[in-house]
Design an enzyme around this catalytic site. Sequence first.
Site, PDB file in Angstrom:
ATOM      1  CG  ASP A  11      -1.753   1.240   1.330  1.00 23.24           C
ATOM      2  OD1 ASP A  11      -2.494   1.469   0.327  1.00 23.24           O
ATOM      3  OD2 ASP A  11      -1.797   1.938   2.447  1.00 23.24           O
ATOM      4  CB  SER A  12       0.156   4.827  -0.528  1.00 25.59           C
ATOM      5  OG  SER A  12      -0.907   4.850   0.231  1.00 25.59           O
ATOM      6  CE1 TYR A  43       2.174   5.617  -3.511  1.00 26.42           C
ATOM      7  CE2 TYR A  43       1.056   3.720  -4.276  1.00 26.42           C
ATOM      8  CZ  TYR A  43       2.057   4.219  -4.023  1.00 26.42           C
ATOM      9  OH  TYR A  43       3.383   3.282  -3.936  1.00 26.42           O
ATOM     10  N   GLY A  44      -3.139   9.203  -3.644  1.00 23.51           N
ATOM     11  CA  GLY A  44      -4.615   9.664  -4.161  1.00 23.51           C
ATOM     12  C   GLY A  44      -4.566  10.829  -5.080  1.00 23.51           C
ATOM     13  CB  CYS A  74      -2.887   0.368  -2.290  1.00 24.76           C
ATOM     14  SG  CYS A  74      -3.017   2.234  -3.000  1.00 24.76           S
ATOM     15  CG  ASN A  75      -9.333   0.562  -2.742  1.00 27.53           C
ATOM     16  OD1 ASN A  75     -10.253  -0.167  -3.155  1.00 27.53           O
ATOM     17  ND2 ASN A  75      -9.088   0.410  -1.436  1.00 27.53           N
ATOM     18  CB  SER A  76      -4.902   4.963  -5.226  1.00 23.43           C
ATOM     19  OG  SER A  76      -5.683   5.625  -4.265  1.00 23.43           O
ATOM     20  CD  GLU A 153      -0.170   6.992   6.043  1.00 22.72           C
ATOM     21  OE1 GLU A 153       1.063   6.957   6.297  1.00 22.72           O
ATOM     22  OE2 GLU A 153      -0.347   5.820   5.530  1.00 22.72           O
ATOM     23  CB  CYS A 185      -9.428   4.540   0.373  1.00 16.61           C
ATOM     24  SG  CYS A 185      -7.725   5.071   1.230  1.00 16.61           S
ATOM     25  CB  THR A 186      -6.632  -0.302   2.297  1.00 21.43           C
ATOM     26  OG1 THR A 186      -5.345   0.557   1.677  1.00 21.43           O
ATOM     27  CG2 THR A 186      -7.011  -1.284   1.223  1.00 21.43           C
ATOM     28  CG  HIS A 187      -4.893   4.974   4.382  1.00 23.01           C
ATOM     29  ND1 HIS A 187      -4.398   4.348   3.167  1.00 23.01           N
ATOM     30  CD2 HIS A 187      -3.921   5.483   5.215  1.00 23.01           C
ATOM     31  CE1 HIS A 187      -3.266   4.596   3.226  1.00 23.01           C
ATOM     32  NE2 HIS A 187      -2.855   5.281   4.377  1.00 23.01           N
TER      33      HIS A 187
HETATM   34  N1  DGL Z   1      -4.919   3.188   0.914  1.00 24.56           N
HETATM   35  C1  DGL Z   1      -4.697   3.685  -0.515  1.00 24.56           C
HETATM   36  C2  DGL Z   1      -6.018   3.393  -1.186  1.00 24.56           C
HETATM   37  O1  DGL Z   1      -6.559   2.212  -0.805  1.00 24.56           O
HETATM   38  C3  DGL Z   1      -4.091   4.911  -0.669  1.00 24.56           C
HETATM   39  C4  DGL Z   1      -4.202   5.973   0.009  1.00 24.56           C
HETATM   40  C5  DGL Z   1      -3.359   7.103  -0.781  1.00 24.56           C
HETATM   41  O2  DGL Z   1      -2.021   7.163  -0.798  1.00 24.56           O
HETATM   42  O3  DGL Z   1      -3.815   8.148  -1.138  1.00 24.56           O
HETATM   43  O4  DGL Z   1      -6.433   4.126  -2.013  1.00 24.56           O
END
Ligand code: DGL
Length: 272
Positions: A11-12, A43-44, A74-76, A153, A185-187
């Site tokens: 993931d990011s 990453y978003g 990571c979805n992005s 984060e 988003c996995t966050h």
């Molecule tokens: N956790 C990530 C996702 O699932 C990325 C979040 C990010 O880096 O913006 O999209």
Amino acid sequence: MSDRRPIGMFDSGVGGLTVARAVIDLLPHEDLIYFGDVERCPYGPRPADEVRRFAIEIMDVLVAQDVKLLVVACNSAASTALDAAKERYDLPIISVIEPGVHAAVAATRNRRIGLIGTRATVDSGAYDRAVAETRANVTLASRACPRFVEFVERGDTTSDEVIALARGYLAPLREQEVDTLILGCTHYPLLSGVIQYVMGESVVLVSSAEATATDVFAALRNRDLVSDQRLLGTHRFISSSVEGSFSELGIRFLGPEFGEVEHHPWPHEART
Ligand code: DGL
């Protein structure tokens, strides 16, 4: 047949640890390597081709460690790099998008599903395509929540500020009366308390972590890749940054399996 090579996951930042937690729970004897690209997080807000390049660089690192399966936690990254990854690697690759969509389609009662994610994920249309592929008679209302990641984060998952932010982001989805909300988003599972509080308790929150872990389990079984080791698996954590927050949050969000963090610096030109 069995295969003792590790599972590779990335993931990011810390968000993918929600997926790691679920995978460790279902597959406690598997070894795991988790890469958090903390130096280049988030990453978003980045353009799709840049996120794709970052994702491929990380998967190259994991493949060089001889992993048996890749989890794009990571979805992005999954929204932008999945097709390129499937062409590049001769390995099973599990993404977080389809499992979340299938769980949401199964959960909705009024057929109105909401999706929240980063700008990169929402703009990619990957969830709209995945929903269309199910051929289910449902609508999808999407909303980018770009600032959620920075709160996670830095470990802020309860403050007045994050609740106010959530109220603003989620108001249109409440108006559209979605009864099921995909945390795309996995966050975001780390903000489940805030999101459920703002959406109300009747809305089902779908975290793709558990559904993804179920897909990882099935992928290993179906390909005879389950490890036969009897001891609990070992878990390695790699970060692209030396900064300490990944360790602090790792212990908080993953739990006792979180160990020492190895540093993988990017070459100067690959940092941004
Ligand atoms: N956790 C990530 C996702 O699932 C990325 C979040 C990010 O880096 O913006 O999209």
